[in-house]
Design a protein around this motif. Structure first.
Motif, PDB file in Angstrom:
ATOM      1  N   PRO A  18      -6.902  -2.402  20.010  1.00 32.09           N
ATOM      2  CA  PRO A  18      -7.587  -3.040  18.885  1.00 32.09           C
ATOM      3  C   PRO A  18      -6.558  -3.647  17.947  1.00 32.09           C
ATOM      4  CG  PRO A  18      -7.648  -0.642  18.687  1.00 32.09           C
ATOM      5  CD  PRO A  18      -7.072  -0.949  20.038  1.00 32.09           C
ATOM      6  N   GLY A  19      -6.937  -4.703  17.239  1.00 30.70           N
ATOM      7  CA  GLY A  19      -6.021  -5.318  16.285  1.00 30.70           C
ATOM      8  C   GLY A  19      -5.489  -4.294  15.300  1.00 30.70           C
ATOM      9  N   LEU A  20      -4.225  -4.424  14.947  1.00 33.76           N
ATOM     10  CA  LEU A  20      -3.585  -3.461  14.057  1.00 33.76           C
ATOM     11  C   LEU A  20      -4.085  -3.645  12.628  1.00 33.76           C
ATOM     12  CD1 LEU A  20       0.074  -3.669  15.407  1.00 33.76           C
ATOM     13  CD2 LEU A  20      -1.901  -2.438  16.347  1.00 33.76           C
ATOM     14  N   ILE A  21      -4.087  -2.544  11.882  1.00 37.88           N
ATOM     15  CA  ILE A  21      -4.544  -2.547  10.493  1.00 37.88           C
ATOM     16  C   ILE A  21      -3.379  -2.098   9.619  1.00 37.88           C
ATOM     17  CG2 ILE A  21      -6.172  -1.554   8.835  1.00 37.88           C
ATOM     18  CD1 ILE A  21      -8.083  -1.141  11.268  1.00 37.88           C
ATOM     19  N   ASN A  22      -2.967  -2.954   8.715  1.00 34.31           N
ATOM     20  CA  ASN A  22      -1.889  -2.657   7.771  1.00 34.31           C
ATOM     21  C   ASN A  22      -2.533  -2.160   6.479  1.00 34.31           C
ATOM     22  OD1 ASN A  22       0.306  -2.600   6.064  1.00 34.31           O
ATOM     23  ND2 ASN A  22       0.989  -4.686   6.510  1.00 34.31           N
ATOM     24  N   ALA A  23      -2.341  -0.900   6.163  1.00 33.09           N
ATOM     25  CA  ALA A  23      -3.064  -0.283   5.047  1.00 33.09           C
ATOM     26  C   ALA A  23      -2.483  -0.605   3.676  1.00 33.09           C
ATOM     27  CB  ALA A  23      -3.120   1.235   5.230  1.00 33.09           C
ATOM     28  N   HIS A  24      -1.301  -1.233   3.625  1.00 31.46           N
ATOM     29  CA  HIS A  24      -0.738  -1.529   2.297  1.00 31.46           C
ATOM     30  C   HIS A  24       0.263  -2.665   2.379  1.00 31.46           C
ATOM     31  CE1 HIS A  24       0.472  -0.863  -1.835  1.00 31.46           C
ATOM     32  NE2 HIS A  24       1.742  -0.847  -1.454  1.00 31.46           N
ATOM     33  N   ASP A  25      -0.025  -3.715   1.646  1.00 33.53           N
ATOM     34  CA  ASP A  25       0.895  -4.839   1.517  1.00 33.53           C
ATOM     35  C   ASP A  25       0.609  -5.524   0.194  1.00 33.53           C
ATOM     36  OD1 ASP A  25       2.736  -6.911   1.991  1.00 33.53           O
ATOM     37  OD2 ASP A  25       2.092  -7.186   4.068  1.00 33.53           O
ATOM     38  N   HIS A  26       1.629  -6.159  -0.359  1.00 35.87           N
ATOM     39  CA  HIS A  26       1.473  -7.076  -1.488  1.00 35.87           C
ATOM     40  C   HIS A  26       1.738  -8.459  -0.901  1.00 35.87           C
ATOM     41  CE1 HIS A  26       1.576  -3.780  -4.503  1.00 35.87           C
ATOM     42  NE2 HIS A  26       2.409  -3.220  -3.638  1.00 35.87           N
ATOM     43  N   LEU A  27       0.682  -9.149  -0.515  1.00 35.36           N
ATOM     44  CA  LEU A  27       0.844 -10.348   0.292  1.00 35.36           C
ATOM     45  C   LEU A  27       1.644 -11.443  -0.408  1.00 35.36           C
ATOM     46  CD1 LEU A  27      -2.693 -10.537   1.947  1.00 35.36           C
ATOM     47  CD2 LEU A  27      -0.534  -9.857   3.014  1.00 35.36           C
ATOM     48  N   GLN A  28       1.631 -11.445  -1.724  1.00 32.31           N
ATOM     49  CA  GLN A  28       2.299 -12.519  -2.464  1.00 32.31           C
ATOM     50  C   GLN A  28       3.810 -12.340  -2.552  1.00 32.31           C
ATOM     51  OE1 GLN A  28       0.759  -9.924  -3.720  1.00 32.31           O
ATOM     52  NE2 GLN A  28       0.933  -9.722  -5.924  1.00 32.31           N
ATOM     53  N   VAL A  68      -1.077  -7.618  13.398  1.00 35.58           N
ATOM     54  CA  VAL A  68      -2.031  -7.172  12.388  1.00 35.58           C
ATOM     55  C   VAL A  68      -3.197  -8.159  12.334  1.00 35.58           C
ATOM     56  CG1 VAL A  68      -2.393  -6.802   9.919  1.00 35.58           C
ATOM     57  CG2 VAL A  68      -0.306  -5.963  11.019  1.00 35.58           C
ATOM     58  N   THR A  69      -4.406  -7.621  12.363  1.00 33.69           N
ATOM     59  CA  THR A  69      -5.597  -8.467  12.218  1.00 33.69           C
ATOM     60  C   THR A  69      -6.339  -8.198  10.918  1.00 33.69           C
ATOM     61  OG1 THR A  69      -6.854  -6.878  13.557  1.00 33.69           O
ATOM     62  CG2 THR A  69      -5.888  -8.758  14.704  1.00 33.69           C
ATOM     63  N   THR A  70      -6.086  -7.033  10.291  1.00 34.70           N
ATOM     64  CA  THR A  70      -6.658  -6.714   8.974  1.00 34.70           C
ATOM     65  C   THR A  70      -5.571  -6.102   8.110  1.00 34.70           C
ATOM     66  OG1 THR A  70      -8.876  -6.291   9.863  1.00 34.70           O
ATOM     67  CG2 THR A  70      -8.376  -5.354   7.709  1.00 34.70           C
ATOM     68  N   VAL A  71      -5.487  -6.547   6.859  1.00 37.45           N
ATOM     69  CA  VAL A  71      -4.489  -6.012   5.936  1.00 37.45           C
ATOM     70  C   VAL A  71      -5.165  -5.659   4.617  1.00 37.45           C
ATOM     71  CG1 VAL A  71      -3.852  -8.333   5.151  1.00 37.45           C
ATOM     72  CG2 VAL A  71      -2.247  -6.450   4.832  1.00 37.45           C
ATOM     73  N   ALA A  72      -4.722  -4.573   4.008  1.00 33.57           N
ATOM     74  CA  ALA A  72      -5.176  -4.190   2.671  1.00 33.57           C
ATOM     75  C   ALA A  72      -4.162  -4.727   1.663  1.00 33.57           C
ATOM     76  CB  ALA A  72      -5.298  -2.675   2.555  1.00 33.57           C
TER      77      ALA A  72
END
Length: 391
Positions: free
Chosen positions: A51-61, A118-122
């Motif tokens: 399944p696509g990986l899920i990154n539980a914490h990032d500051h995308l900016q 990663v397919t979903t990121v928080a």
């Protein structure tokens, strides 16, 4: 090619055996069933399907920035924030990072995540309209509550944020990010405020002792582990096993200001910091992250789940580099990977040839066009014969 025809991935390695996964539209229609007559059949020849990986914490900016610190080590994240803030308009690397507009920086963060499977990121900040654009590279967690930290938002802001968050959403806050007494005391402060409950997700929790961790587990709360950021800023990280064995641990990459390059590098950092965690790492970035972020439609290869998938060589995920990923699919659409899989899955006009860390790959055209329009490119990536320096 009928781009709307169902897809059946056959001879896919999943777990200990081989399986077939059938995709209809944006969802998984079946696992283990035979392909239907009119399916596009894609033979994975034993490659692993996750399944696509899920990154539980990032500051995308903050992912177009270089890793940054101005002293050898810190005792509390407040020191690091103060150092960075004081130099943001005079340090050349920080000035270069800020020079890119915020929407472009968010795209850069999403693109970093896509290349690592990663397919979903928080995203640890407010949800942005940019995340809904069709050319944003990944899905971004939408239903969540958050505060930055007690140091930034103070007790009143943290409490208001917690109580404004629905009980069935995760509430995410930095806490215990340090190795001093200030960091350790944050747990008791959050307890006294009534903010350590079943939907609480604390990022880092490095400063908490064993009794505090036991109380956290008993409350049903969870921790997002960011080992590379912890080691870079503080020289050590937490022991993940008590949390992971009770299902209360997620993993995130943090941004490149303090963390690893991407989630794959983060998994290697986790394995190096806590070798006993190695057998659990793939579950942390799939099933565990999905459950703790209340994402019931992803994280597992099950009927009805979103068709967010990763194809990779037959090796542990933590041994795989981003250029070795054979496919990253979101909602039944291939967005990054190898040309042979792209040829089987998408019209040629939908893909653009790219080079990632020296390997020939393909990228969804709309993502390539967006990146080209930004006059920015991910380090290590060249597009249409052009290689740009990151802003």
């Amino acid at each position: 090619m009928n781009p709307r025809a169902p897809i059946s991935f056959v001879n896919a390695t999943h777990g200990e055996g081989m399986t077939t996964v059938r995709i209809v539209g944006a969802h998984i229609a079946s696992v283990g069933a035979r392909p239907a007559r009119d399916d596009r059949v894609v033979d994975l020849a034993g490659a692993r399907l996750l399944p696509g990986l899920i990154n539980a914490h990032d500051h995308l900016q903050f992912n177009n920035f270089a890793r940054t610190r101005f002293r050898d080590s810190h005792t509390n994240v407040a020191e690091w924030i103060a150092d960075v803030t004081a130099r943001r308009h005079r340090d050349s690397q920080l000035v270069a990072g800020i020079s890119l507009d915020v929407e472009s920086r968010l795209f850069a963060g999403g693109f970093k995540n896509l290349l690592s499977g990663v397919t979903t990121v928080a995203h640890h900040d407010a949800y942005q309209a940019a995340f809904d654009a069709p050319d944003f590279p990944v899905r971004v967690l939408r239903h969540y509550g958050w505060a930055h930290s007690l140091a930034v938002d103070r007790e009143a802001g943290v409490t208001a944020s917690y109580h404004a968050t629905p009980a069935d959403w995760p509430w995410i806050v930095h806490a215990g990010e340090g190795v001093d007494e200030v960091a350790r005391k944050e747990f008791a402060r959050l307890e006294d405020l009534g903010c350590i409950r079943e939907n609480t997700v604390l990022v880092h929790a490095l400063g908490f002792d064993a009794p505090q961790m036991s109380r956290l587990i008993a409350a049903g709360a969870a921790v997002i582990w960011c080992p590379s950021s912890n080691v870079y800023l503080f020289g050590r990280t937490l022991d993940p096993l008590p949390l992971s064995l009770t299902g209360r641990l997620a993993i995130g990459s943090d941004s490149r200001l303090s963390g690893a390059r991407d989630l794959l590098d983060e998994l290697r950092a986790a394995r190096d910091a806590a070798p006993g965690s190695a057998p659990l790492l793939e579950m942390l970035v799939t099933q565990h992250n999905a459950r703790l972020l209340r994402l019931g439609d992803r994280g597992e290869l099950t009927r009805g789940a979103l068709a967010d998938l990763v194809v990779l060589p037959r090796r542990p995920l933590a041994d795989v580099r981003r250029a070795e990923l054979r496919m990253v699919m979101i909602g039944g659409e291939m967005r990054y990977g190898d040309a042979d899989l792209a040829a089987a899955l998408a019209p040629a006009a939908d893909c653009v040839a790219v080079v990632v860390d020296g390997a020939n790959k393909v990228l969804a055209r709309r993502l390539a066009e967006r990146m080209e329009a930004l006059h920015w490119c991910e380090p290590g990536v060249s597009l249409r014969g052009t290689s740009w320096r990151a802003a």
